[in-house]
Scaffold this motif. Structure first.
Motif, PDB file in Angstrom:
ATOM      1  N   MET A   1       0.842  -1.203   0.000  1.00  0.00           N
ATOM      2  CA  MET A   1       0.000   0.000   0.000  1.00  0.00           C
ATOM      3  C   MET A   1       0.881   1.258   0.000  1.00  0.00           C
ATOM      4  N   THR A   2       0.382   2.276  -0.752  1.00  0.00           N
ATOM      5  CA  THR A   2       1.127   3.547  -0.786  1.00  0.00           C
ATOM      6  C   THR A   2       1.119   4.153   0.611  1.00  0.00           C
ATOM      7  N   LYS A   3       2.303   4.594   1.054  1.00  0.00           N
ATOM      8  CA  LYS A   3       2.350   5.169   2.403  1.00  0.00           C
ATOM      9  C   LYS A   3       2.031   6.656   2.384  1.00  0.00           C
ATOM     10  N   ARG A   4       2.706   7.374   1.453  1.00  0.00           N
ATOM     11  CA  ARG A   4       2.570   8.831   1.483  1.00  0.00           C
ATOM     12  C   ARG A   4       2.174   9.341   0.106  1.00  0.00           C
ATOM     13  N   ALA A  27      -3.849   6.387   0.383  1.00  0.00           N
ATOM     14  CA  ALA A  27      -2.551   6.200   1.041  1.00  0.00           C
ATOM     15  C   ALA A  27      -2.712   6.268   2.559  1.00  0.00           C
ATOM     16  N   GLU A  28      -1.664   5.839   3.264  1.00  0.00           N
ATOM     17  CA  GLU A  28      -1.737   5.904   4.735  1.00  0.00           C
ATOM     18  C   GLU A  28      -1.788   7.342   5.222  1.00  0.00           C
ATOM     19  N   THR A  30      -1.645  11.665   3.716  1.00  0.00           N
ATOM     20  CA  THR A  30      -1.777  12.481   2.503  1.00  0.00           C
ATOM     21  C   THR A  30      -1.421  13.941   2.776  1.00  0.00           C
ATOM     22  N   GLU A  92       5.232   9.112  -2.350  1.00  0.00           N
ATOM     23  CA  GLU A  92       5.327   8.037  -3.338  1.00  0.00           C
ATOM     24  C   GLU A  92       4.330   8.204  -4.486  1.00  0.00           C
ATOM     25  N   LEU A 173      -0.332  14.170   6.541  1.00  0.00           N
ATOM     26  CA  LEU A 173       1.075  13.815   6.723  1.00  0.00           C
ATOM     27  C   LEU A 173       1.819  15.028   7.296  1.00  0.00           C
TER      28      LEU A 173
END
Ligand SMILES: Cc1cc2nc3c(=O)[nH]c(=O)nc-3n(C[C@H](O)[C@H](O)[C@H](O)COP(=O)(O)OP(=O)(O)OC[C@H]3O[C@@H](n4cnc5c(N)ncnc54)[C@H](O)[C@@H]3O)c2cc1C
Length: 484
Positions: A1-4, A27-28, A30, A92, A173
């Protein structure tokens, strides 16, 4: 999974039905960023649009906060700022919804290449049109030039996708310190006028932002949609949606409009007939057509679509231009429209056509002068709609009004504002005149003028051009390019 992930807000200042934001929100965490880009070759926003943008960003920021997100505002060149931000925050995935002016397309293409080259996933989406400008073509694959076949072909592509819900939650984020120092407060951007503060009428008239857009649309579905088809030409009535600035800044999407209208009609909750709904959708279609034209003709705001007009003998007359801008031409419907524009940042479509025709034809001033004034003063100033509409009135555009169609502003007023209610609202100094005299006060009897306390040339100007003379001069000028 996309983190950022990072979502770059541009002309899509909403959470619902925002495909690029939805993709970033997977994403985790954003980053949501808006960049005020004033130095590049993109056309700078006009004053009224800057006011709108300021209010719309405030609303967007509050909406993001309420979901756990955050709006970070930067000022400068996106080509420098975005890669720096992406690198330092170790992003990412970058997402955005597409824009269609040539400098924006070029910028986005360069950025996509640079970011992808650095190993970042870049995803772009259609967030503002029912169909991409390249998806509707003639049978031989060429761009469309006429609205009716364009709209038929667009409809034949089928129902637009259902709108997406707003992301349920966003996780903001935290930004690295190197970027934090670059974040601007909205007040620092200086988007709103201060000295003088001319935006009082705008504040009274509008609620920028996604909530304001949806409230206006609901209101329209319940009310003015009933009788929209005949009523949309009556400037004294609140008979159109007034969604144009909300659409311009992407606070509501045409897909949301399309589907909500369909649902409201199926459940019997929408006011109005099928004809009203179809007419309204076809206006959304004109917006689509304008974007189609802009995409295929990047110079639409500066270059005649019909190159025969390059030889047109335009007049140069700064005094007449200023009088037109200020609503002091002595022609009531024209002046009422120009004053509505100055006060509210918006003008009724019928009156836009009349004031534009008066500038281009009766005053013989270059349509680009009018386009530029509208660009500065309209809250809905739109790169596609404004340019396409001015060229349409001039006769130089695609599917344009023929050159010999010269609106008579007096008969237009008598037909569409028969009691003069619109003129009385915007030109109170004429309010005492009868319904018959108000459209051409210079022809009223001395007694009627005295009774209404109107003194032509003193309390209200004499016409700056004789309408019959202006009309003939325009016809002669158009004949010169048609024959030459
Ligand atoms: C000289 C001139 C300049 C114009 N400049 C602009 C502009 O900068 N921005 C702008 O949005 N519209 C422009 N228009 C088109 C039109 O006048 C406005 O879109 C409309 O008056 C907005 O009011 P509304 O939202 O109540 O429209 P409604 O009648 O409720 O229509 C719904 C939506 O359809 C679209 N639409 C309606 N009419 C047109 C049209 N003729 N062409 C393209 N789209 C249309 C708009 O997005 C509008 O919000 C211009 C028209 C003229 C004649």
């Amino acid at each position: 999974m996309t983190k950022r992930a990072l979502h770059w807000f541009r002309d899509d200042l909403r959470l619902a039905d925002n495909p690029a934001l939805t993709c970033a929100a997977e994403a985790e965490a954003t980053v949501c960023v808006y960049i005020l880009d004033e130095g590049s070759d993109r056309r700078p926003l006009g004053g009224a649009s800057r006011w709108w943008l300021s209010r719309s960003l405030t609303a967007l920021s509050e909406a993001l906060d309420s979901k756990g997100g955050r709006l970070d505002i930067l000022r400068g060149d996106p080509e420098k700022l975005l890669p720096a931000l992406v690198e330092s925050a170790r992003i990412e995935r970058v997402t955005w919804n597409r824009r269609y002016e040539a400098p924006s397309i070029a910028l986005d293409t360069r950025l996509k290449e640079a970011l992808s080259g650095a190993g970042v996933e870049v995803r772009s989406f259609n967030g503002s049109l029912l169909n991409e400008p390249w998806q509707v073509t003639t049978r031989t694959g060429t761009p469309m030039k006429v609205f009716t076949p364009y709209w038929r072909a667009a409809r034949e592509r089928g129902e637009p996708d259902a709108p997406l819900p707003a992301p349920k939650r966003l996780t903001a984020l935290p930004l690295p310190d190197s970027i934090k120092g670059k974040i601007c407060g909205l007040a620092e951007l200086g988007l709103e006028p201060t000295n003088p503060d001319w935006a009082g009428g705008l504040r009274e008239s509008w609620t920028p932002g996604e909530h304001g857009a949806l409230a206006r649309f609901d209101n329209f579905l319940d009310g003015a949609l009933g009788g929209y088809a005949p009523g949309r030409d009556k400037p004294a009535r609140d008979s159109t949606s007034r969604l144009s600035p909300h659409l311009r800044f992407g606070e509501i999407s045409p897909r949301q409009i399309w589907h909500a209208l369909g649902t409201a009609r199926e459940s019997g909750e929408a006011a109005g007939s099928a004809t009203d709904a179809e007419k309204f959708l076809s206006e959304i279609g004109w917006r689509e057509f304008s974007y189609h034209l802009l995409f295929h003709n990047p110079d639409l705001a500066t270059r005649n679509y019909d190159s025969r007009f390059d030889a047109f003998p335009w007049n140069r007359d700064d005094d007449s231009l200023r009088r037109w801008q200020r609503g002091l031409t002595g022609i009531p419907l024209v002046d009422a429209g120009m004053r509505e524009l100055w006060h509210t940042g918006w003008m009724h479509n019928r009156v836009r056509m009349v004031v534009a025709s008066f500038l281009i034809k009766h005053l013989l001033l270059d349509w680009r002068e009018g386009e530029a004034w509208f660009w500065d003063t309209l809250v809905d100033a739109d790169p596609a709609n404004n340019a396409a509409s001015w060229q349409w009135v001039a006769g130089s555009g695609a599917d344009a009004a023929p050159y010999f169609r010269i609106f008579n502003p007096v008969t237009q007023g008598e037909t569409h504002d028969p009691q003069g209610a619109y003129i009385r609202r915007w030109i109170p100094e004429l309010a005492g005149l009868s319904d018959g005299d108000i459209h051409q006060p210079w022809k009223a009897s001395a007694a009627a003028l005295r009774e209404a306390s109107v003194r032509i040339g003193e309390t209200y100007p004499a016409p700056i051009v004789d309408l019959a003379f202006g009309r003939q001069r325009a016809l002669d000028a158009f004949a010169s390019i048609r024959n030459g």
